[in-house]
Design a protein around this motif. Structure first.
Motif, PDB file in Angstrom:
ATOM      1  N   GLU A 131       0.825  -1.204   0.000  1.00  0.00           N
ATOM      2  CA  GLU A 131       0.000   0.000   0.000  1.00  0.00           C
ATOM      3  C   GLU A 131       0.864   1.261   0.000  1.00  0.00           C
ATOM      4  O   GLU A 131       0.497   2.276  -0.601  1.00  0.00           O
ATOM      5  N   VAL A 132       2.012   1.199   0.666  1.00  0.00           N
ATOM      6  CA  VAL A 132       2.945   2.324   0.626  1.00  0.00           C
ATOM      7  C   VAL A 132       3.377   2.583  -0.818  1.00  0.00           C
ATOM      8  O   VAL A 132       3.437   3.736  -1.271  1.00  0.00           O
TER       9      VAL A 132
ATOM     10  N   SER B 104      11.872   5.017  10.342  1.00  0.00           N
ATOM     11  CA  SER B 104      10.431   5.006  10.541  1.00  0.00           C
ATOM     12  C   SER B 104       9.995   3.583  10.862  1.00  0.00           C
ATOM     13  O   SER B 104      10.803   2.653  10.852  1.00  0.00           O
ATOM     14  N   LYS B 105       8.690   3.406  11.133  1.00  0.00           N
ATOM     15  CA  LYS B 105       8.194   2.094  11.554  1.00  0.00           C
ATOM     16  C   LYS B 105       6.806   1.839  10.977  1.00  0.00           C
ATOM     17  O   LYS B 105       6.040   2.767  10.735  1.00  0.00           O
TER      18      LYS B 105
ATOM     19  N   PRO C  20      -0.496   3.377   5.726  1.00  0.00           N
ATOM     20  CA  PRO C  20       0.452   3.387   4.597  1.00  0.00           C
ATOM     21  C   PRO C  20       0.572   4.750   3.928  1.00  0.00           C
ATOM     22  O   PRO C  20       1.662   5.152   3.523  1.00  0.00           O
ATOM     23  N   GLU C  21      -0.545   5.480   3.813  1.00  0.00           N
ATOM     24  CA  GLU C  21      -0.474   6.793   3.175  1.00  0.00           C
ATOM     25  C   GLU C  21       0.363   7.769   3.999  1.00  0.00           C
ATOM     26  O   GLU C  21       1.022   8.650   3.445  1.00  0.00           O
ATOM     27  N   LYS C  22       0.372   7.571   5.324  1.00  0.00           N
ATOM     28  CA  LYS C  22       1.193   8.420   6.186  1.00  0.00           C
ATOM     29  C   LYS C  22       2.672   8.104   5.991  1.00  0.00           C
ATOM     30  O   LYS C  22       3.519   9.011   5.967  1.00  0.00           O
ATOM     31  N   LEU C  23       3.001   6.812   5.854  1.00  0.00           N
ATOM     32  CA  LEU C  23       4.385   6.422   5.605  1.00  0.00           C
ATOM     33  C   LEU C  23       4.861   6.954   4.259  1.00  0.00           C
ATOM     34  O   LEU C  23       5.980   7.451   4.130  1.00  0.00           O
TER      35      LEU C  23
ATOM     36  N   ILE D 188       7.926   9.573   3.530  1.00  0.00           N
ATOM     37  CA  ILE D 188       9.016   9.350   2.576  1.00  0.00           C
ATOM     38  C   ILE D 188       9.109  10.519   1.601  1.00  0.00           C
ATOM     39  O   ILE D 188      10.194  11.035   1.325  1.00  0.00           O
ATOM     40  N   LYS D 189       7.960  10.951   1.094  1.00  0.00           N
ATOM     41  CA  LYS D 189       7.942  12.072   0.161  1.00  0.00           C
ATOM     42  C   LYS D 189       8.474  13.344   0.830  1.00  0.00           C
ATOM     43  O   LYS D 189       9.260  14.092   0.231  1.00  0.00           O
ATOM     44  N   ASN D 190       8.076  13.589   2.068  1.00  0.00           N
ATOM     45  CA  ASN D 190       8.559  14.764   2.792  1.00  0.00           C
ATOM     46  C   ASN D 190      10.064  14.714   2.996  1.00  0.00           C
ATOM     47  O   ASN D 190      10.756  15.734   2.933  1.00  0.00           O
TER      48      ASN D 190
END
Length: 296
Positions: free
Chosen positions: A61-62, A258-259, A270-273, A277-279
């Motif tokens: 999902e990531v 991260s975790k 997953p959208e937060k992870l 990554i994008k940030n």
């Protein structure tokens, strides 16, 4: 006849929209700078079922969210495991009954495997997700091969690294452990030092020297993101986090930790992870990025 004309018009409109999307990088109402290119390598630890479970679930999902945020990114997968019982630093002093616990695999080429070369187009990301389902468990007693696996992946001639100087290399390491500083093979046999030219193999070469690996990562401007999987041994879980926090220069390049799960064992969305990554990429790339205006 009217129905046939209607179909032809619909196909023409579809072709026009497809061409427009390719030209402007327009997706889900967002605009993307085609010059902002990334090759994203997933380096997957395959020594624990919990890691593979996260790879087959949340990680997929990531990837879904990353391919939206980084529209022109392509993906590849490598897997890694330990070097076998010969890496156990106290192996000669273990009792036979204890050694048996560490003999769960003796795959001579198990420490590194190219699972999926880089896709040639961003729309092929599903083949990468499918490959995550095929990675085979190779259990053992620890995870000491992270740095060597990353190094061999960087020089892998079959993986499909781009020669474009503008291409950015992001390596996402998915593991539940850390590299054991200074680990050596107890019985190296006739293995030779790693050449780091793409010819190294688990059965013929030694663990990559830390300083050589650091130079390799730095020279290739690798962007490193460590994503920790769940580990039910909470004491070891804390030890793992502490190690990464206390060794910020271990890889020779900055990394973000991260975790998949919070400290109270709740899954991170997953959208937060993907956003994290994008940030991180935006943060590292802030001084180089230009501006891109969406077409009218």
């Amino acid at each position: 006849m009217r129905m046939l004309l209607h179909i032809v018009v619909q196909l023409a409109l579809l072709g026009f929209l497809t061409q427009t999307i390719a030209l402007y990088g327009f997706y889900n109402g967002k605009c993307f700078d085609e010059s902002d290119k990334y090759q994203i390598l997933i380096a997957l630890d395959r020594t624990d079922e919990t890691i593979l479970a996260d790879a087959r679930g949340p990680l997929k999902e990531v990837i879904n969210h990353l391919r939206i945020k980084l529209y022109y990114a392509t993906f590849a997968v490598v897997s890694f495991a330990d070097w076998g019982q010969e890496t156990w630093y106290d192996w000669p002093n273990l009792r036979p009954e204890d050694r048996s616990r560490f003999l769960e695999h003796e795959d001579p080429e198990g420490c590194y495997k190219l699972e999926k070369p880089f896709t040639t187009r961003h729309i092929e990301y599903k083949s990468v997700q499918a490959q995550l389902d095929r990675v085979q468990l190779l259990t053992h007693f620890g995870t000491e091969n992270i740095l060597s696996a990353i190094s061999w992946a960087i020089v892998d001639k079959k993986i499909g690294w781009s020669t474009d100087p503008e291409m950015k290399k992001l390596v996402i390491v998915v593991t539940n452990s850390y590299d054991h500083d200074g680990l050596e093979l107890v019985t190296p046999g006739d293995r030779k030092p790693s050449k780091l030219d793409g010819s190294d193999t688990c059965s013929n070469n030694l663990i990559v020297e830390i300083e050589e690996a650091k130079k390799l990562l730095e020279r290739n401007k690798v962007i490193l993101y460590i994503l920790l999987s769940y580990n039910d041994k909470m004491e070891f879980w804390e030890e793992t986090k502490d190690w990464y926090n206390k060794n910020p220069n271990f890889f020779g390049v900055p990394f973000k930790l991260s975790k998949f799960y919070t400290d109270d064992n709740k899954p991170v969305k997953p959208e937060k992870l993907a956003e994290d990554i994008k940030n991180r990429l935006d943060e590292l790339d802030a001084n180089e990025k230009g501006t891109f205006t969406c077409p009218d």
